[in-house]
Design a protein around this motif. Structure first.
Motif, PDB file in Angstrom:
ATOM      1  N   GLN A   1       0.823  -1.202   0.000  1.00 26.62           N
ATOM      2  CA  GLN A   1       0.000   0.000   0.000  1.00 26.62           C
ATOM      3  C   GLN A   1       0.860   1.256   0.000  1.00 26.62           C
ATOM      4  N   ILE A   2       1.946   1.240   0.794  1.00 25.49           N
ATOM      5  CA  ILE A   2       2.813   2.416   0.887  1.00 25.49           C
ATOM      6  C   ILE A   2       3.505   2.668  -0.444  1.00 25.49           C
ATOM      7  N   ARG A   3       3.974   1.601  -1.089  1.00 26.58           N
ATOM      8  CA  ARG A   3       4.640   1.762  -2.391  1.00 26.58           C
ATOM      9  C   ARG A   3       3.674   2.347  -3.426  1.00 26.58           C
ATOM     10  N   THR A   4       2.441   1.823  -3.444  1.00 24.82           N
ATOM     11  CA  THR A   4       1.446   2.327  -4.392  1.00 24.82           C
ATOM     12  C   THR A   4       1.116   3.788  -4.117  1.00 24.82           C
ATOM     13  N   LEU A   5       0.942   4.127  -2.826  1.00 26.37           N
ATOM     14  CA  LEU A   5       0.622   5.505  -2.460  1.00 26.37           C
ATOM     15  C   LEU A   5       1.781   6.441  -2.786  1.00 26.37           C
ATOM     16  N   ALA A   6       3.021   6.005  -2.507  1.00 24.25           N
ATOM     17  CA  ALA A   6       4.186   6.838  -2.792  1.00 24.25           C
ATOM     18  C   ALA A   6       4.307   7.124  -4.281  1.00 24.25           C
ATOM     19  N   ARG A   7       4.073   6.108  -5.102  1.00 22.03           N
ATOM     20  CA  ARG A   7       4.157   6.291  -6.548  1.00 22.03           C
ATOM     21  C   ARG A   7       3.057   7.231  -7.041  1.00 22.03           C
ATOM     22  N   ARG A   8       1.860   7.117  -6.466  1.00 22.40           N
ATOM     23  CA  ARG A   8       0.746   7.976  -6.863  1.00 22.40           C
ATOM     24  C   ARG A   8       1.022   9.428  -6.490  1.00 22.40           C
ATOM     25  N   MET A   9       1.553   9.657  -5.283  1.00 22.09           N
ATOM     26  CA  MET A   9       1.839  11.023  -4.852  1.00 22.09           C
ATOM     27  C   MET A   9       3.005  11.603  -5.639  1.00 22.09           C
ATOM     28  N   ALA A  10       3.967  10.763  -6.030  1.00 20.78           N
ATOM     29  CA  ALA A  10       5.086  11.237  -6.842  1.00 20.78           C
ATOM     30  C   ALA A  10       4.587  11.717  -8.204  1.00 20.78           C
ATOM     31  N   ASP A  11       3.633  10.995  -8.782  1.00 23.51           N
ATOM     32  CA  ASP A  11       3.043  11.423 -10.053  1.00 23.51           C
ATOM     33  C   ASP A  11       2.330  12.765  -9.899  1.00 23.51           C
ATOM     34  N   GLN A  12       1.658  12.922  -8.751  1.00 25.19           N
ATOM     35  CA  GLN A  12       0.954  14.182  -8.490  1.00 25.19           C
ATOM     36  C   GLN A  12       1.950  15.338  -8.376  1.00 25.19           C
ATOM     37  N   VAL A  13       3.069  15.095  -7.682  1.00 26.70           N
ATOM     38  CA  VAL A  13       4.098  16.129  -7.535  1.00 26.70           C
ATOM     39  C   VAL A  13       4.691  16.488  -8.900  1.00 26.70           C
ATOM     40  N   THR A  14       4.904  15.481  -9.740  1.00 23.19           N
ATOM     41  CA  THR A  14       5.459  15.719 -11.073  1.00 23.19           C
ATOM     42  C   THR A  14       4.521  16.581 -11.910  1.00 23.19           C
ATOM     43  N   LYS A  15       3.208  16.333 -11.812  1.00 18.83           N
ATOM     44  CA  LYS A  15       2.248  17.073 -12.618  1.00 18.83           C
ATOM     45  C   LYS A  15       2.055  18.507 -12.120  1.00 18.83           C
ATOM     46  N   THR A  16       2.007  18.681 -10.790  1.00 22.62           N
ATOM     47  CA  THR A  16       1.707  20.004 -10.230  1.00 22.62           C
ATOM     48  C   THR A  16       2.950  20.838  -9.970  1.00 22.62           C
ATOM     49  N   GLY A  17       4.089  20.172  -9.797  1.00 24.74           N
ATOM     50  CA  GLY A  17       5.303  20.902  -9.455  1.00 24.74           C
ATOM     51  C   GLY A  17       5.347  21.342  -8.013  1.00 24.74           C
ATOM     52  N   LYS A  18       4.404  20.862  -7.192  1.00 29.67           N
ATOM     53  CA  LYS A  18       4.342  21.231  -5.775  1.00 29.67           C
ATOM     54  C   LYS A  18       4.654  20.013  -4.913  1.00 29.67           C
ATOM     55  N   LYS A  19       5.290  20.239  -3.772  1.00 31.19           N
ATOM     56  CA  LYS A  19       5.653  19.152  -2.882  1.00 31.19           C
ATOM     57  C   LYS A  19       4.410  18.549  -2.237  1.00 31.19           C
ATOM     58  N   ALA A  20       4.522  17.311  -1.789  1.00 29.15           N
ATOM     59  CA  ALA A  20       3.422  16.614  -1.113  1.00 29.15           C
ATOM     60  C   ALA A  20       3.971  15.947   0.132  1.00 29.15           C
ATOM     61  N   THR A  21       3.192  15.985   1.209  1.00 29.89           N
ATOM     62  CA  THR A  21       3.614  15.406   2.481  1.00 29.89           C
ATOM     63  C   THR A  21       2.751  14.198   2.810  1.00 29.89           C
ATOM     64  N   MET A  22       3.388  13.085   3.118  1.00 33.76           N
ATOM     65  CA  MET A  22       2.661  11.878   3.459  1.00 33.76           C
ATOM     66  C   MET A  22       2.302  11.882   4.942  1.00 33.76           C
ATOM     67  N   GLU A  23       1.497  10.929   5.368  1.00 37.20           N
ATOM     68  CA  GLU A  23       1.093  10.827   6.768  1.00 37.20           C
ATOM     69  C   GLU A  23       2.286  10.427   7.631  1.00 37.20           C
ATOM     70  N   PRO A  24       2.247  10.682   8.940  1.00 32.82           N
ATOM     71  CA  PRO A  24       3.332  10.230   9.820  1.00 32.82           C
ATOM     72  C   PRO A  24       3.502   8.712   9.754  1.00 32.82           C
ATOM     73  N   MET A  25       4.746   8.276   9.716  1.00 36.43           N
ATOM     74  CA  MET A  25       5.050   6.852   9.596  1.00 36.43           C
ATOM     75  C   MET A  25       6.241   6.500  10.478  1.00 36.43           C
ATOM     76  N   PRO A  26       6.323   5.247  10.927  1.00 36.96           N
ATOM     77  CA  PRO A  26       7.539   4.794  11.612  1.00 36.96           C
ATOM     78  C   PRO A  26       8.699   4.732  10.628  1.00 36.96           C
ATOM     79  N   SER A  27       9.908   4.629  11.146  1.00 36.82           N
ATOM     80  CA  SER A  27      11.097   4.687  10.298  1.00 36.82           C
ATOM     81  C   SER A  27      11.112   3.587   9.248  1.00 36.82           C
ATOM     82  N   SER A  28      10.619   2.388   9.599  1.00 36.02           N
ATOM     83  CA  SER A  28      10.629   1.273   8.658  1.00 36.02           C
ATOM     84  C   SER A  28       9.763   1.563   7.441  1.00 36.02           C
ATOM     85  N   GLU A  29       8.625   2.245   7.646  1.00 39.55           N
ATOM     86  CA  GLU A  29       7.734   2.564   6.535  1.00 39.55           C
ATOM     87  C   GLU A  29       8.262   3.758   5.740  1.00 39.55           C
ATOM     88  N   ARG A  30       8.893   4.713   6.405  1.00 42.88           N
ATOM     89  CA  ARG A  30       9.502   5.840   5.676  1.00 42.88           C
ATOM     90  C   ARG A  30      10.605   5.326   4.758  1.00 42.88           C
TER      91      ARG A  30
END
Length: 283
Positions: free
Chosen positions: A222-251
């Motif tokens: 789920q994290i990999r899919t979400l990260a890839r989706r948000m990266a696509d959003q950042v690429t299209k908009t040119g604006k940074k995106a912040t993910m939810e708080p995560m433990p170090s292993s998930e980051r």
């Protein structure tokens, strides 16, 4: 669109799970379908309760038409309705094998349960390893003291180095969602305590990674899919995106997933336990 994107969320309430899921997906409530997989329990005095687990499925885009369903069977003719009484007794005759059918269904269900709760088998060279045996023993006892039942199997992580070999502990059973907790907070605490106990009893440094019903594997996907989706959003908009708080292993999963992306870069920001991954466009 034959397969709809889904996301499973564990939270104290359905409303909170929905809110978290919509935030992760970046969608509104009318864009998803919600399925409650586990309604949870409150527990005694607020302790030992089981959190709810819901699945969010992204709805098809507007204008999408589902495949046509098979044509309905033609209605019986009036001649068939006026059949002799001897034919009307056929449903009674069909009831006779029902006990056998129920027993067969029960056997199938028992087989599925056994397959679901079966622990991951060890390799032959791991069967008599004292550290693995101690890891299984400690985790099994802790689960028993929590009033739960589960199958526990431990094996070495082949990707770890020889100096600090990580031990993977697979836990399978029924009603174990309370052992995971919100964002795996309970599972991580349980894992830390078990590692300390095993290390003390074996007189050596031990790092356990405990997974319950394949939760960590599903969560990583789920994290990999979400990260890839948000990266696509950042690429299209040119604006940074912040993910939810995560433990170090998930980051770490996010950093690894996006480190080869030519358009974005990642960094961690904030303090524990609210540290987050920020995805930024490359200049």
């Amino acid at each position: 669109m034959s397969e709809r994107a889904t996301l499973e969320i564990i939270a104290p309430t359905v409303e909170e799970a929905l809110s978290q899921g919509l935030a992760q997906l970046g969608l509104t409530a009318d864009a998803v379908s919600v399925e409650v997989l586990d309604s949870g329990t409150k527990g005694l005095f607020g302790l030992g309760g089981r959190q709810v687990r819901v699945r969010l499925s992204v709805n098809p885009p507007p204008g999408y038409e589902e495949p046509a369903s098979p044509a309905p069977k033609p209605a019986p003719t009036q001649k068939a309705e006026s059949a002799p009484k001897a034919r009307e007794q056929k449903p009674r005759e069909a009831k006779s094998p029902r006990p056998e059918k129920k027993r067969e269904e029960k056997r199938v269900e028992e087989k599925r349960t056994e397959e679901k709760t079966a622990a991951v088998p060890r390799r032959i060279d791991e069967l008599n390893d004292p550290i693995l045996n101690k890891s299984e023993e400690v985790v099994s006892k802790l689960i028993h003291h929590l009033g739960m039942k589960a199958q526990v199997s431990a094996h070495f992580d082949e990707s770890s180095n020889d100096d600090h070999r990580n031990i993977l502990v697979d836990v399978r059973g029924e009603d174990l969602s309370a052992l995971i907790g919100r964002h795996a907070e309970t599972l991580n605490a349980f894992q830390h305590v078990a590692s300390l106990i095993v290390g003390k009893e074996t007189q050596q440094w031990v790092q356990l990674t405990i997974d319950v019903e394949g939760y960590r594997a599903r969560r990583e996907k789920q994290i990999r899919t979400l990260a890839r989706r948000m990266a696509d959003q950042v690429t299209k908009t040119g604006k940074k995106a912040t993910m939810e708080p995560m433990p170090s292993s998930e980051r770490r999963v996010v950093h690894i997933e996006l480190r080869g992306d030519p358009a974005v870069t990642t960094e961690s920001a904030g303090d524990e336990p609210y540290r987050k991954v920020v995805i930024l466009p490359k200049e």
